[in-house]
Write a protein that holds these residues in place. Structure first.
Motif, PDB file in Angstrom:
ATOM      1  N   VAL A  32       1.080  -1.232   0.072  1.00 29.43           N
ATOM      2  CA  VAL A  32      -0.126  -0.243   0.137  1.00 29.43           C
ATOM      3  C   VAL A  32       0.931   1.216  -0.219  1.00 29.43           C
ATOM      4  O   VAL A  32       0.854   2.263  -0.764  1.00 29.43           O
ATOM      5  N   LEU A  36       0.738   4.026  -3.083  1.00 29.40           N
ATOM      6  CA  LEU A  36       0.508   5.552  -2.518  1.00 29.40           C
ATOM      7  C   LEU A  36       1.757   6.346  -3.120  1.00 29.40           C
ATOM      8  O   LEU A  36       1.492   7.381  -3.521  1.00 29.40           O
ATOM      9  N   ALA A  39       1.156   6.746  -6.774  1.00 37.11           N
ATOM     10  CA  ALA A  39       0.384   7.646  -7.032  1.00 37.11           C
ATOM     11  C   ALA A  39       0.471   9.262  -6.941  1.00 37.11           C
ATOM     12  O   ALA A  39       0.187  10.064  -7.457  1.00 37.11           O
ATOM     13  N   GLN A  40       1.318   9.417  -5.630  1.00 42.30           N
ATOM     14  CA  GLN A  40       1.762  10.797  -5.352  1.00 42.30           C
ATOM     15  C   GLN A  40       2.771  11.307  -6.541  1.00 42.30           C
ATOM     16  O   GLN A  40       2.658  12.355  -7.049  1.00 42.30           O
TER      17      GLN A  40
END
Length: 134
Positions: A32, A36, A39-40
């Motif tokens: 995860v 993340l 995604a950032q």
């Protein structure tokens, strides 16, 4: 971005521990975290691309403004040159007309009828002077 308090994070952690289990929780948390992070980075790349596009649009607008200004200066210079040519040509033409009138006044053409009836005798050149001192 999200308004999440510490107590809400603790609740999510406890639910994840119950659902996933203690053996798999560290691996899932790591996955995860990686997702993340990706995604950032993706969001940051999109922001950077959008900013570049906005900068390019601004540069294009500035370029168009500069081209418009250059065209304006060119047309202004062209009209100024045309006005200057007109200012010089008109007096020059006036002087030429005046000179032509003066020539016609001083050198009138012989009437056509008299020139045909009484031709002028041809003039012969004067003999060259001789030097008698030799």
């Amino acid at each position: 971005m999200f308004d999440v308090s510490f107590s809400e994070l603790m609740l999510i952690g406890v639910i994840a521990l119950i659902v996933i289990g203690p053996e798999r929780l560290p691996k899932v948390a790591r996955t995860v975290g990686h997702l993340l992070g990706r995604a950032q980075r993706y969001v940051n790349e999109v922001k950077t691309d959008i900013q570049k596009e906005m900068d390019l649009k601004e540069i294009g607008d500035i370029k168009n403004q500069m081209e418009d200004a250059a065209r304006s200066v060119e047309s202004s210079m062209t009209s100024s040159v045309d006005e200057l040519k007109a200012a010089v040509t008109q007096p020059a033409q006036s002087i030429k007309d005046t000179l032509d009138q003066a020539r016609q006044t001083l050198d009138p053409l012989p009437p056509t009828g008299s020139a045909a009836t009484s031709p002028e005798p041809a003039r012969q050149p004067a003999p060259a002077p001789t030097d008698s001192s030799h």
